[in-house]
Design an enzyme around this catalytic site. Sequence first.
Site, PDB file in Angstrom:
ATOM      1  N   TYR A 215     -21.569  23.843 -51.007  1.00  0.00           N
ATOM      2  CA  TYR A 215     -20.997  25.169 -50.770  1.00  0.00           C
ATOM      3  C   TYR A 215     -20.831  25.881 -52.108  1.00  0.00           C
ATOM      4  O   TYR A 215     -20.526  25.237 -53.123  1.00  0.00           O
ATOM      5  CB  TYR A 215     -19.650  25.028 -50.047  1.00  0.00           C
ATOM      6  CG  TYR A 215     -19.175  26.281 -49.370  1.00  0.00           C
ATOM      7  CD1 TYR A 215     -19.865  26.815 -48.290  1.00  0.00           C
ATOM      8  CD2 TYR A 215     -18.039  26.937 -49.807  1.00  0.00           C
ATOM      9  CE1 TYR A 215     -19.425  27.972 -47.659  1.00  0.00           C
ATOM     10  CE2 TYR A 215     -17.594  28.088 -49.184  1.00  0.00           C
ATOM     11  CZ  TYR A 215     -18.297  28.602 -48.114  1.00  0.00           C
ATOM     12  OH  TYR A 215     -17.861  29.752 -47.496  1.00  0.00           O
TER      13      TYR A 215
ATOM     14  N   ASN B 283     -14.508  33.452 -39.531  1.00  0.00           N
ATOM     15  CA  ASN B 283     -15.442  34.049 -38.579  1.00  0.00           C
ATOM     16  C   ASN B 283     -15.077  35.466 -38.132  1.00  0.00           C
ATOM     17  O   ASN B 283     -15.957  36.322 -38.110  1.00  0.00           O
ATOM     18  CB  ASN B 283     -15.637  33.125 -37.378  1.00  0.00           C
ATOM     19  CG  ASN B 283     -16.424  31.890 -37.781  1.00  0.00           C
ATOM     20  OD1 ASN B 283     -17.464  31.995 -38.409  1.00  0.00           O
ATOM     21  ND2 ASN B 283     -15.917  30.720 -37.455  1.00  0.00           N
TER      22      ASN B 283
ATOM     23  N   THR C 241     -23.932  31.364 -30.550  1.00  0.00           N
ATOM     24  CA  THR C 241     -23.236  30.105 -30.259  1.00  0.00           C
ATOM     25  C   THR C 241     -22.138  29.808 -31.268  1.00  0.00           C
ATOM     26  O   THR C 241     -21.322  28.934 -31.035  1.00  0.00           O
ATOM     27  CB  THR C 241     -24.228  28.935 -30.249  1.00  0.00           C
ATOM     28  OG1 THR C 241     -24.873  28.864 -31.512  1.00  0.00           O
ATOM     29  CG2 THR C 241     -25.253  29.100 -29.136  1.00  0.00           C
ATOM     30  N   SER C 242     -22.097  30.496 -32.379  1.00  0.00           N
ATOM     31  CA  SER C 242     -21.065  30.236 -33.372  1.00  0.00           C
ATOM     32  C   SER C 242     -19.834  31.060 -33.065  1.00  0.00           C
ATOM     33  O   SER C 242     -19.849  31.962 -32.216  1.00  0.00           O
ATOM     34  CB  SER C 242     -21.578  30.600 -34.767  1.00  0.00           C
ATOM     35  OG  SER C 242     -21.640  32.004 -34.900  1.00  0.00           O
TER      36      SER C 242
ATOM     37  N   VAL D 190     -18.647  33.254 -35.007  1.00  0.00           N
ATOM     38  CA  VAL D 190     -18.961  34.643 -35.373  1.00  0.00           C
ATOM     39  C   VAL D 190     -19.513  35.370 -34.163  1.00  0.00           C
ATOM     40  O   VAL D 190     -19.120  36.485 -33.857  1.00  0.00           O
ATOM     41  CB  VAL D 190     -19.970  34.710 -36.550  1.00  0.00           C
ATOM     42  CG1 VAL D 190     -20.396  36.149 -36.811  1.00  0.00           C
ATOM     43  CG2 VAL D 190     -19.375  34.119 -37.807  1.00  0.00           C
TER      44      VAL D 190
END
Length: 161
Positions: free
Chosen positions: A56, A129, A155-156, A158
């Site tokens: 990350y 999100n 699907t997330s 967000v």
Amino acid sequence: MASALTFAAHGEPEDVLQLQQDDASGAAPLGPKQVRLQLIAAPINPSDINTVQGKYPLKPLLPGVPGHEGVMRVEAAGAEVSTLRPGDRVVPLLPAVGTWRSSGVFEAEGWHAVPEGLPDDAAATLCINPPTAVCMLEHFVELKAGDVVVQNGATSAVGQV
């Protein structure tokens, strides 16, 4: 007794995460601008896993505690803290604060109180999100009344927001 998942080196979570116990953190005196927080809920995001793996962009100092999001309850506040009170539920304003812990002492300015009516699961996932979804809708295209947004692969979180 406070506990936290910690990592001293980057790698796969199952290889590098360790549960650490801390007897002293609950008794440590607060600085004037600090708060003592108790965990209510913290999610596991892909960004958390990527942080542990070292993939990350944000890399906390090691050893570290993962967790970019969560909701905590203020247990105590330093003498100069005026924005948070014991009993408030709070979410982090900064990334990589290390929410995968049962409790901790933090600078009050890095936390924001959330309304009592907001469910814990929604509060715990409020900081990554939802702002991403709002940013996509407000900064990438100028929407007008009556416009329709079509999203593929929602699907997330967000997409759900």
